[in-house]
Design an enzyme around this catalytic site. Structure first.
Site: not given
Ligand code: BV8
Length: 262
Positions: A116, A133
């Site tokens: 997330n 990410h």
């Protein structure tokens, strides 16, 4: 909630010193943030359906998309950034932060690997978070790589320009990992170490289709860890984990904690 699976998962956690947790967009769904994939709730209005049902990842979440249309891509990420800022951590985020403290008080530890980009785990109090990410809260100069955290107010210029490089000639991009880009090396190293060292690996709120993140649970299993999945829908790893708990994260994580404290 399937009682047997959750009881067995709680027993495994009770005996664990080191725990690794991989989270995905489903953990933030109960904070009102949209997931990317999944059946979702058909009762919700279309503007709450999974993002990739409405938007095409190839034209928004790749370096090629940014090169072709930086204005459209940065407007889309800014729209999502504002949504993340308005959201609040939910019971799953809070429960994972509590679990980290509980394990530490017993001489163990928890590594939270998250796909997330919304920073809700940190806002809930988790300290050992690895952002696989990247994060939408930080943007970086496409020329020199300098990172900046934009003010919470909406940006006004699209695409935004970097203040660090000469005559504002360079663009800013969100500091997230797009499809076809490498994950940050330090994050990959931390994830590999966590998967190798953990006694229990939990995969929560992820469709388990995006690599390399989806592989960590299988690496942990190969290294002897017990594995737990929490997801209201089946995923490609459901049949490969020790316990698959078909429930919402905001319900299952607090329930696991309650069983651990019994
Ligand atoms: C790379 C950016 C090296 C940020 C995103 C091996 C095999 C096949 C393909 C590949 C492979 N290796 C690499 C690839 C290619 C690609 C890939 O995996 N493609 C897949 C889709 C086939 N991977 C990459 O490109 C990665 N880079 O490998 O570099 C390289 C480089 C060049 C050439 C070769 C190799 C980079 C991947 C990064 C992608 N970045 N977005 C952003 O915009 O936010 S993707 C996007 O998916 C999100 O960012 C998110 O992080 C990621 C994962 O999604 P999930 O978090 O799992 O969310 P999803 O919506 O899918 O699922 C939600 C789940 O929650 C559902 O299951 C639902 O049931 C559940 N749920 C709903 N409500 C709840 C709930 N669960 C619990 N409680 C609830 N209440």
């Amino acid at each position: 909630m399937p009682h047997d699976a959750i009881q067995a998962a709680a027993n495994a956690l009770r005996g664990a010193r080191r725990v690794a947790v991989l989270t995905g967009a489903g953990v933030s769904a109960e904070s009102g943030l949209r997931t990317f994939r999944g059946a979702g709730n058909p009762d919700l209005p279309p503007d709450m359906h999974a993002l990739w049902k409405e938007f095409d990842p190839q034209t928004l979440a790749t370096p090629e998309a940014f090169a072709a249309n930086p204005e459209m891509v940065t407007r889309w990420y800014e729209w999502r950034r504002i949504g993340c800022l308005a959201a609040a951590p939910n019971a799953a985020h809070a429960g994972l932060a509590t679990l980290e403290r509980l394990l530490e008080s017993r001489g163990g530890g928890l590594t939270l690997l998250t796909q997330n980009v919304d920073r809700l785990h940190q806002r809930a109090g988790s300290r050992h978070v690895v952002e696989l990410h990247g994060t939408i809260m930080v943007w970086r100069c496409t020329r020199c790589g300098a990172r900046t955290e934009p003010a919470p107010e909406p940006m006004r210029e699209f695409p935004p320009r970097s203040a660090c490089c000469e005559q504002r000639a360079a663009l800013l991009r969100p500091d997230v990992v797009w499809f076809g880009e490498m994950l940050p090396e330090d994050a990959l190293r931390a994830a590999a170490r966590a998967a190798e060292e953990c006694d229990v690996f939990m995969s929560i709120g992820t469709s388990s289709v995006v690599y390399p993140a989806a592989a960590f649970v299988l690496q942990a299993a190969a290294n002897g860890a017990k594995t737990i999945e929490i997801n209201p829908e089946p995923t490609p790893i459901s049949g490969r984990v020790d316990w698959s708990i078909r429930a919402k994260a905001g319900e299952a994580v607090p329930r696991l904690l309650a069983l651990l404290r019994d």
